[in-house]
Design a protein around this motif. Structure first.
Motif, PDB file in Angstrom:
ATOM      1  N   ARG A 156      29.553  43.025  13.846  1.00 35.70           N
ATOM      2  CA  ARG A 156      29.542  43.398  12.418  1.00 35.70           C
ATOM      3  C   ARG A 156      30.174  44.770  12.219  1.00 35.70           C
ATOM      4  N   GLN A 157      29.819  45.695  13.087  1.00 39.30           N
ATOM      5  CA  GLN A 157      30.356  47.049  12.952  1.00 39.30           C
ATOM      6  C   GLN A 157      31.867  47.051  13.128  1.00 39.30           C
ATOM      7  N   GLY A 158      32.349  46.262  14.094  1.00 37.03           N
ATOM      8  CA  GLY A 158      33.788  46.177  14.306  1.00 37.03           C
ATOM      9  C   GLY A 158      34.507  45.592  13.104  1.00 37.03           C
ATOM     10  N   GLN A 159      33.911  44.566  12.488  1.00 40.36           N
ATOM     11  CA  GLN A 159      34.509  43.985  11.293  1.00 40.36           C
ATOM     12  C   GLN A 159      34.496  44.978  10.133  1.00 40.36           C
ATOM     13  N   GLU A 160      33.418  45.727   9.990  1.00 39.16           N
ATOM     14  CA  GLU A 160      33.341  46.728   8.925  1.00 39.16           C
ATOM     15  C   GLU A 160      34.397  47.805   9.115  1.00 39.16           C
ATOM     16  N   MET A 161      34.604  48.237  10.347  1.00 42.82           N
ATOM     17  CA  MET A 161      35.612  49.257  10.617  1.00 42.82           C
ATOM     18  C   MET A 161      36.998  48.769  10.222  1.00 42.82           C
ATOM     19  N   GLY A 179      41.667  49.439   6.030  1.00 43.75           N
ATOM     20  CA  GLY A 179      42.630  48.781   5.155  1.00 43.75           C
ATOM     21  C   GLY A 179      43.098  47.437   5.655  1.00 43.75           C
ATOM     22  N   ALA A 180      42.393  46.859   6.643  1.00 43.57           N
ATOM     23  CA  ALA A 180      42.795  45.551   7.170  1.00 43.57           C
ATOM     24  C   ALA A 180      42.364  44.410   6.263  1.00 43.57           C
ATOM     25  N   GLY A 181      41.616  44.727   5.209  1.00 42.28           N
ATOM     26  CA  GLY A 181      41.238  43.703   4.243  1.00 42.28           C
ATOM     27  C   GLY A 181      40.090  42.822   4.673  1.00 42.28           C
ATOM     28  N   VAL A 182      39.219  43.294   5.566  1.00 45.55           N
ATOM     29  CA  VAL A 182      38.076  42.512   6.016  1.00 45.55           C
ATOM     30  C   VAL A 182      36.884  42.789   5.114  1.00 45.55           C
ATOM     31  N   GLU A 183      36.228  41.713   4.686  1.00 44.13           N
ATOM     32  CA  GLU A 183      35.051  41.806   3.821  1.00 44.13           C
ATOM     33  C   GLU A 183      33.915  41.026   4.461  1.00 44.13           C
ATOM     34  N   LEU A 184      32.767  41.666   4.605  1.00 43.06           N
ATOM     35  CA  LEU A 184      31.609  40.995   5.184  1.00 43.06           C
ATOM     36  C   LEU A 184      30.793  40.338   4.080  1.00 43.06           C
ATOM     37  N   TRP A 244      22.967  35.326   9.561  1.00 41.18           N
ATOM     38  CA  TRP A 244      24.333  34.791   9.637  1.00 41.18           C
ATOM     39  C   TRP A 244      25.273  35.848   9.078  1.00 41.18           C
ATOM     40  N   CYS A 245      26.564  35.698   9.333  1.00 41.86           N
ATOM     41  CA  CYS A 245      27.536  36.642   8.776  1.00 41.86           C
ATOM     42  C   CYS A 245      28.908  35.994   8.751  1.00 41.86           C
ATOM     43  N   VAL A 246      29.573  36.069   7.606  1.00 42.81           N
ATOM     44  CA  VAL A 246      30.950  35.607   7.455  1.00 42.81           C
ATOM     45  C   VAL A 246      31.838  36.823   7.237  1.00 42.81           C
ATOM     46  N   ALA A 247      32.867  36.959   8.050  1.00 46.40           N
ATOM     47  CA  ALA A 247      33.843  38.047   7.891  1.00 46.40           C
ATOM     48  C   ALA A 247      35.117  37.445   7.316  1.00 46.40           C
ATOM     49  N   TYR A 248      35.422  37.821   6.071  1.00 44.23           N
ATOM     50  CA  TYR A 248      36.612  37.273   5.412  1.00 44.23           C
ATOM     51  C   TYR A 248      37.772  38.269   5.474  1.00 44.23           C
TER      52      TYR A 248
END
Length: 483
Positions: free
Chosen positions: A345-350, A355-360, A368-372
């Motif tokens: 989760r932390q990696g996706q948030e970073m 600016g990579a456009g990832v939204e948790l 559960w967690c979806v990384a969009y």
């Protein structure tokens, strides 16, 4: 509660040292006693199973072996049968998976081992299944016979309940007496199945053994592998590399290691009528056994251009995962698994911050967690346990370079696409390294007799013996009716 696992024909339990594996806590705790054999006892066990296989198993027609397996499976599908009741009670406690998930998963899995499916399974690899029983004519002339190993050793992982049944059945169908080594994480299913099989078909009571020893016990590994013609092993790549070093060079080694699987959602599936059902099916593939199988999805690549956008699909997927949490509660994670999920989760948030456009999608405390992501990136594993990535692409063809880059570990691709698009993609996905293409919602439920990792499940286990036409022709001159 205390139970005994393992199955040791030819050995007295009183002469065996037993080790206790503990699962759960409090009223739900289960202590499983597993046999800890010495190298000498492994040698004795292997000799017994091998000899009994020669006298009992090798002479059984394949149709009778299939019938015996079918009787055992019928028992396991009966909710009132004592063996099924034992599985229903103990597998959720041992594995930690939701009891209803285990029940439904086992039912679907076991049905793929009924007699008609096993007959198709054999016919898939052998155009003439009687090759397993006796010499049969070949189209090119002469005759041939398929012979299974004198002793097959299975080394199983414990990530998915019931996993040993697949290779156990494969070995039986090619008439290979076998010893299976269960994992510390799940020692029950194979032990119970061996006992049940002996009950429904006494001729098979002595041709199968179930043992346990700690992973990395090289003395036990060398002792057991030295007895085998073939070693069939499941596990992580590091584990398989270590096992390979203990297998004699003359012994066939068939490893099934780490794999990655993905889903592809076409714009054709993203209208108001179909998108919710597709998201529901995708969520089921994520939830079943908490993505512990090699066929479980890590990423869904979703095409733009539908009435439902990729981001909206990700939101629908998140909603379905939230709903399934109420029906199939996620198992309690270990400290290591919790740390892995938090790190993911932390990696996706970073990535979102850069600016990579990832939204948790999903609260930090959710199960559960979806990384969009608005832009597709390299195919990478998630943290399992209901963590999944959804990435937007302009066209599904754009994913092919990303998938091909993981050719060595790519396995299942789940698809939601229109017919013309499906068949065009199938060719290119096969070229990219995929070995199984299926509908989204079926990723974690392979068909009976599927070619695991693109290999022949039965043909890989046998050796062919050919009786050439020249021998038959030469024999004619010695016949009593010769001219």
């Amino acid at each position: 509660m205390k139970i005994t696992a393992g199955y040791l024909p030819g050995l007295k339990s009183s002469e065996v040292q037993w080790h206790t594996l503990g699962f759960g806590a409090g009223a739900q705790q289960v202590d499983v006693l597993v046999p800890q054999l010495t190298p000498a006892q492994l040698h004795t066990l292997a000799a017994h199973v091998r000899n009994q296989g020669r006298t009992q198993l090798k002479s059984m027609p394949v149709t009778q072996i299939i019938a015996a397996i079918d009787r055992a499976i019928e028992r396991l599908l009966n909710p009132a049968d004592p063996y099924r009741l034992e599985l229903a009670l103990l597998l959720p406690r041992i594995s930690g998976f939701d009891a209803e998930m285990v029940r439904l998963g086992l039912n679907a899995y076991l049905k793929t081992f009924r007699a008609p499916q096993l007959q198709r399974f054999v016919a898939e690899d052998f155009s003439n299944p009687k090759l397993l029983d006796e010499f049969q004519p070949r189209a090119k002339g002469g005759m041939a016979r398929a012979l299974g190993p004198e002793l097959l050793v299975h080394v199983w992982a414990g990530n998915v309940p019931g996993l040993p049944l697949w290779s156990l059945v494969c070995g039986l169908l090619v008439k290979a007496p076998a010893i299976g080594k269960v994992a510390s994480a799940e020692p029950l299913f194979a032990s119970l199945f061996a006992r049940l099989l002996a009950e429904v078909e006494p001729r098979l009571a002595e041709v199968l053994a179930i043992v346990w020893f700690k992973g990395g016990d090289t003395a036990s590994e060398r002792a057991l592998f030295a007895e085998a013609d073939t070693v069939l092993a499941y596990g992580g790549n590091d584990t398989l590399t270590a096992l390979r070093q203990q297998v004699p060079v003359s012994t066939r080694f068939l490893p099934h290691g780490h794999k990655l699987s993905v889903g592809l959602v076409s714009a054709a599936a993203l209208d108001v009528a179909h998108a919710p059902a597709t998201a529901r099916a995708a969520a089921l593939d994520v939830v079943r056994y908490e993505q512990q199988g090699c066929y479980s999805p890590h990423t869904y690549y979703v095409a733009r251009g539908g009435r439902v956008t990729p981001r909206e699909f990700a939101q629908q997927l998140a909603g379905e995962l939230a709903a399934l949490q109420h029906k199939f509660a996620r198992r309690t994670l270990t400290l290591e698994e919790s740390a892995s999920m938090a790190g993911w989760r932390q990696g996706q948030e970073m990535q979102g911050f850069t600016g990579a456009g990832v939204e948790l999608l999903g609260d930090a405390g959710a199960a559960w967690c979806v990384a969009y992501a608005e832009q597709a990136s390299a195919l990478l594993p998630c943290a399992l346990n209901r963590t999944v990535q959804v990435q937007a692409v302009d066209r599904l063809e754009d994913t092919l370079p990303l998938l091909a880059a993981q050719r060595e570990v790519l396995q299942t691709v789940g698809l939601a696409a229109a017919p013309q698009e499906l068949h065009a993609l199938a060719e290119r996905l096969g070229a990219a390294g995929a070995t199984r293409l299926c509908a989204i919602g079926q990723m974690t439920a392979p068909e009976a007799g599927w070619h695991h990792d693109g290999r022949f499940s039965l043909l890989d286990l046998v050796r062919m013996v050919e009786l050439e036409q020249s021998a038959e022709d030469a024999a004619e001159q010695f016949a009593p009716y010769r001219d």
